[in-house]
Each structure stands twice: as structure tokens, then as C-alpha cells.
Scaffold this motif. Structure first.
Motif, PDB file in Angstrom:
ATOM      1  N   VAL A  37       0.851  -1.187   0.000  1.00 15.73           N
ATOM      2  CA  VAL A  37       0.000   0.000   0.000  1.00 15.73           C
ATOM      3  C   VAL A  37       0.888   1.238   0.000  1.00 15.73           C
ATOM      4  O   VAL A  37       1.740   1.402   0.885  1.00 15.73           O
ATOM      5  CB  VAL A  37      -0.931   0.029   1.233  1.00 15.73           C
ATOM      6  CG1 VAL A  37      -1.737   1.318   1.270  1.00 15.73           C
ATOM      7  CG2 VAL A  37      -1.866  -1.171   1.219  1.00 15.73           C
ATOM      8  N   GLU A  39       0.812   5.113   0.530  1.00 19.11           N
ATOM      9  CA  GLU A  39      -0.103   6.021   1.205  1.00 19.11           C
ATOM     10  C   GLU A  39       0.028   7.458   0.707  1.00 19.11           C
ATOM     11  O   GLU A  39       1.126   7.935   0.441  1.00 19.11           O
ATOM     12  CB  GLU A  39       0.122   5.972   2.718  1.00 19.11           C
ATOM     13  CG  GLU A  39      -0.112   4.590   3.325  1.00 19.11           C
ATOM     14  CD  GLU A  39      -0.022   4.606   4.844  1.00 19.11           C
ATOM     15  OE1 GLU A  39       0.460   5.623   5.395  1.00 19.11           O
ATOM     16  OE2 GLU A  39      -0.424   3.617   5.476  1.00 19.11           O
ATOM     17  N   ARG A  40      -1.104   8.121   0.607  1.00 22.39           N
ATOM     18  CA  ARG A  40      -1.187   9.557   0.302  1.00 22.39           C
ATOM     19  C   ARG A  40      -0.440   9.925  -0.990  1.00 22.39           C
ATOM     20  O   ARG A  40       0.424  10.798  -0.993  1.00 22.39           O
ATOM     21  CB  ARG A  40      -0.679  10.384   1.488  1.00 22.39           C
ATOM     22  CG  ARG A  40      -1.440  10.098   2.772  1.00 22.39           C
ATOM     23  CD  ARG A  40      -1.017  11.022   3.898  1.00 22.39           C
ATOM     24  NE  ARG A  40      -1.693  10.699   5.133  1.00 22.39           N
ATOM     25  CZ  ARG A  40      -2.948  11.063   5.431  1.00 22.39           C
ATOM     26  NH1 ARG A  40      -3.650  11.776   4.556  1.00 22.39           N
ATOM     27  NH2 ARG A  40      -3.494  10.725   6.587  1.00 22.39           N
ATOM     28  N   TRP A  72      -5.977   2.494  -7.632  1.00 20.36           N
ATOM     29  CA  TRP A  72      -6.439   3.215  -6.457  1.00 20.36           C
ATOM     30  C   TRP A  72      -7.279   2.279  -5.593  1.00 20.36           C
ATOM     31  O   TRP A  72      -8.075   1.498  -6.097  1.00 20.36           O
ATOM     32  CB  TRP A  72      -7.275   4.428  -6.852  1.00 20.36           C
ATOM     33  CG  TRP A  72      -6.533   5.466  -7.639  1.00 20.36           C
ATOM     34  CD1 TRP A  72      -6.718   5.770  -8.952  1.00 20.36           C
ATOM     35  CD2 TRP A  72      -5.491   6.321  -7.163  1.00 20.36           C
ATOM     36  NE1 TRP A  72      -5.860   6.774  -9.333  1.00 20.36           N
ATOM     37  CE2 TRP A  72      -5.092   7.126  -8.259  1.00 20.36           C
ATOM     38  CE3 TRP A  72      -4.857   6.487  -5.930  1.00 20.36           C
ATOM     39  CZ2 TRP A  72      -4.080   8.088  -8.141  1.00 20.36           C
ATOM     40  CZ3 TRP A  72      -3.848   7.436  -5.817  1.00 20.36           C
ATOM     41  CH2 TRP A  72      -3.472   8.218  -6.904  1.00 20.36           C
ATOM     42  N   THR A  85      -4.928  13.650  -2.221  1.00 21.55           N
ATOM     43  CA  THR A  85      -4.146  12.417  -2.150  1.00 21.55           C
ATOM     44  C   THR A  85      -5.061  11.228  -1.903  1.00 21.55           C
ATOM     45  O   THR A  85      -6.191  11.386  -1.419  1.00 21.55           O
ATOM     46  CB  THR A  85      -3.092  12.482  -1.031  1.00 21.55           C
ATOM     47  OG1 THR A  85      -3.752  12.628   0.233  1.00 21.55           O
ATOM     48  CG2 THR A  85      -2.135  13.636  -1.251  1.00 21.55           C
ATOM     49  N   HIS A  87      -4.766   6.494  -1.490  1.00 23.84           N
ATOM     50  CA  HIS A  87      -3.902   5.329  -1.329  1.00 23.84           C
ATOM     51  C   HIS A  87      -3.918   4.470  -2.592  1.00 23.84           C
ATOM     52  O   HIS A  87      -4.971   4.269  -3.202  1.00 23.84           O
ATOM     53  CB  HIS A  87      -4.366   4.488  -0.143  1.00 23.84           C
ATOM     54  CG  HIS A  87      -4.076   5.113   1.192  1.00 23.84           C
ATOM     55  ND1 HIS A  87      -3.694   6.429   1.335  1.00 23.84           N
ATOM     56  CD2 HIS A  87      -4.118   4.593   2.451  1.00 23.84           C
ATOM     57  CE1 HIS A  87      -3.509   6.693   2.619  1.00 23.84           C
ATOM     58  NE2 HIS A  87      -3.757   5.595   3.314  1.00 23.84           N
ATOM     59  N   ILE A 112       6.768   8.958  -0.917  1.00 22.99           N
ATOM     60  CA  ILE A 112       5.590   8.207  -0.516  1.00 22.99           C
ATOM     61  C   ILE A 112       5.976   7.076   0.439  1.00 22.99           C
ATOM     62  O   ILE A 112       6.916   6.321   0.184  1.00 22.99           O
ATOM     63  CB  ILE A 112       4.868   7.616  -1.750  1.00 22.99           C
ATOM     64  CG1 ILE A 112       4.459   8.741  -2.713  1.00 22.99           C
ATOM     65  CG2 ILE A 112       3.670   6.806  -1.333  1.00 22.99           C
ATOM     66  CD1 ILE A 112       3.513   9.760  -2.138  1.00 22.99           C
ATOM     67  N   ARG A 115       3.898   0.495   2.689  1.00 19.70           N
ATOM     68  CA  ARG A 115       3.827  -0.529   3.734  1.00 19.70           C
ATOM     69  C   ARG A 115       3.215  -1.814   3.166  1.00 19.70           C
ATOM     70  O   ARG A 115       2.621  -1.812   2.090  1.00 19.70           O
ATOM     71  CB  ARG A 115       2.979  -0.040   4.909  1.00 19.70           C
ATOM     72  CG  ARG A 115       1.534   0.284   4.550  1.00 19.70           C
ATOM     73  CD  ARG A 115       0.715   0.595   5.774  1.00 19.70           C
ATOM     74  NE  ARG A 115      -0.634   1.071   5.464  1.00 19.70           N
ATOM     75  CZ  ARG A 115      -1.651   0.292   5.145  1.00 19.70           C
ATOM     76  NH1 ARG A 115      -1.482  -1.031   5.089  1.00 19.70           N
ATOM     77  NH2 ARG A 115      -2.854   0.795   4.885  1.00 19.70           N
ATOM     78  N   ASP A 117       0.562  -4.694   2.756  1.00 15.17           N
ATOM     79  CA  ASP A 117      -0.896  -4.722   2.848  1.00 15.17           C
ATOM     80  C   ASP A 117      -1.320  -5.680   3.960  1.00 15.17           C
ATOM     81  O   ASP A 117      -0.701  -6.727   4.165  1.00 15.17           O
ATOM     82  CB  ASP A 117      -1.495  -5.173   1.508  1.00 15.17           C
ATOM     83  CG  ASP A 117      -3.013  -5.227   1.550  1.00 15.17           C
ATOM     84  OD1 ASP A 117      -3.618  -4.329   2.167  1.00 15.17           O
ATOM     85  OD2 ASP A 117      -3.592  -6.163   0.966  1.00 15.17           O
TER      86      ASP A 117
END
Length: 268
Positions: A37, A39-40, A72, A85, A87, A112, A115, A117
Motif C-alpha cells: 500500500v 499512502e497519500r 487506487w 491524495t 492510497h 511516498i 507498507r 498490505d
């Protein structure tokens, strides 16, 4: 074929194709993929743009095509007005490539955080239970609302627009719905599911490389402390202390205010 060296040998094109032919027409040798993932990520980034994906790979020494499926997490039509933003779900081919991506990526000119999932338990859309089944296989005698826990389909809920009347069908507590990711029942199940994995508690996918053996707690301990107001302005005070110019000139620069010329008419 139980070692990493054997797996790498089998994935070589000169080996994989003849091996697949020997196994039969339907056999295919593919490398394992890993879900991450990001993020933002700025919504200006287009995950369908192959050139943009190749540029991200090149910038981080990833293999061409390592970023397989990129999409997305939340559908674009469900974004709120002015959202900047969102994820991204990344499907990365190869454990080494996944660990490189976990160190962080530059996407759309922004650093970015990436991490692993978290595989959350599936919730039935009919009875709302985390029983490992879907609505089409649900054996419950009636529907349960995901918003208020009453005995009707969620689509017919009369309090959907009033969060103060939500009630969770799983933990039987007021104040949140069954779909709320902060639900204590969901968090307990996710924690138990994650802890069952052999590599739980590690930021990276564990390999023979020592840098993948760092736990989440150790990674957090190594991280620098968050910035404080004093840490962000201290250098300006230190510069002012070293400056031997007249006091007014130093104050003007410190306050980022233009110096006002002296008005002789006011000197009475």
C-alpha cells in the motif's frame, strides 16, 4: 525445489519455458507477487500510465515490469471534492523488488510511504459477521443492517445519514457501524490474523538479507524524533546570536519584515 537458489534457477527464461512445456500445456512458471500500500499519493498520478510506472521503477532501480498491477484503493468516483491524495494498491513481482519498494517511493514528485498490505478478514454483506463467507452463501435467517444492526437490508436503513444512531452488529456497541475499520471486533481479528504469520512484526518481507530482519519496534526506535517548534526555529536564533550587525537589522531579518526608513518628521 525447496531452496531460494532452486527457485531463482527455475525462474530463468531459459529454464522456465522448457520446464513448463514438460509439465503440460496448461503449466506456467510465475514469480510470486506481493501486495503493498502506497499512502497519500497525489491524485494527479495516473496508475494506468505505463510510462509513469516505468519511470518510478527506473528511479528506484526496480526491474522493468516489477510494478505489475497498480490501482487506487478507493474508486475515483467516491472521492470527496478537493481531495488531493489517495492510497494506491501495488502488486509487486518478486520479494527483493517488494522490499526495495517498502523503503519508500517517489511518485508524482513526492516521497511516498509504502507498507505491507494487511489482509483483513472478509465481512458478509448480509449478516455483517466475520464468518469467512459471503452474502451469496450466508445462512442467516434475515438481513442485518451494517449501519444500525437492525433486521433489514443496509440499503433500507433510515439512519444512514446520522452516525450518532449507528450500532455495530459485531461488537454490539453504539457509535460506529459494522463497516467501521476502527471497530474493536475487527481490530482484534486483524491482530490475531497478522500474528499467525511467521514474519509478522517485520517491516520487510524476511529474506536472507540481514536488513530485512528489523522489527517494526526496532525500526520505530531508530527513526528520528518528530520535529518540534523549537527545532524548526532554533537555527534562526543561533544565526541572530552570531550576527554582529545592529540590533534593528537583525530583528528585521528575523521577523522577515522590511526595514522601515526612519521618518524625520516623527522625531520630535
Amino acid at each position: 525445489m525447496s531452496s531460494i537458489e532452486a527457485a531463482r534457477w527455475l525462474l530463468k527464461p531459459t529454464v522456465a519455458k522448457p520446464f513448463a512445456r514438460k509439465m503440460g500445456m496448461a503449466a506456467q512458471v510465475v514469480e510470486r507477487t506481493y501486495r503493498l500500500v502506497a499512502e497519500r499519493v497525489p491524485v494527479s498520478f495516473d496508475p494506468r500510465d505505463a510510462a509513469a510506472l516505468r519511470a518510478v521503477e527506473a528511479a528506484h532501480t526496480l526491474k522493468t515490469g516489477a510494478l505489475g498491477r497498480v490501482e487506487w484503493i478507493k474508486p475515483m468516483e467516491r472521492r470527496f471534492p478537493g481531495q488531493r491524495t489517495a492510497h494506491l494498491m501495488l502488486t509487486v513481482t518478486g520479494i527483493e523488488q517488494a522490499n526495495i519498494a517498502l523503503k519508500g517511493l517517489f511518485i508524482a514528485g513526492r516521497r511516498i510511504l509504502v507498507r505491507r498490505d494487511i489482509d483483513e478478514p472478509k465481512r458478509c454483506a448480509r449478516c455483517q459477521a466475520y464468518g469467512g463467507h459471503f452474502a451469496r452463501d450466508c445462512k442467516a435467517p434475515h438481513d442485518v443492517c451494517a449501519n444500525c444492526a437492525a433486521g433489514h437490508p443496509t440499503s433500507q436503513c433510515q439512519v444512514a445519514a446520522d452516525p450518532y444512531k449507528y450500532r455495530c452488529a459485531n461488537c454490539e456497541e453504539d457509535g460506529h457501524a459494522a463497516w467501521d475499520r476502527a471497530c474493536p471486533a475487527l481490530r482484534t481479528r486483524v491482530s490475531a490474523q497478522v500474528n499467525r504469520k511467521a514474519d509478522s512484526g517485520f517491516r520487510f518481507f524476511v529474506t536472507n538479507a540481514p536488513d530485512t530482519w528489523v522489527s517494526d519496534e526496532e525500526e520505530l526506535a531508530r527513526a528520528p524524533p518528530p520535529p518540534t517548534v523549537w527545532s524548526q526555529v532554533r537555527h534562526r536564533f543561533d544565526k541572530a546570536d552570531r550576527d554582529h550587525r545592529p540590533t534593528q537589522a537583525r530583528l528585521d531579518e528575523f521577523l522577515d519584515a522590511p526595514r522601515q526608513p526612519a521618518n524625520p518628521d516623527l522625531r520630535q
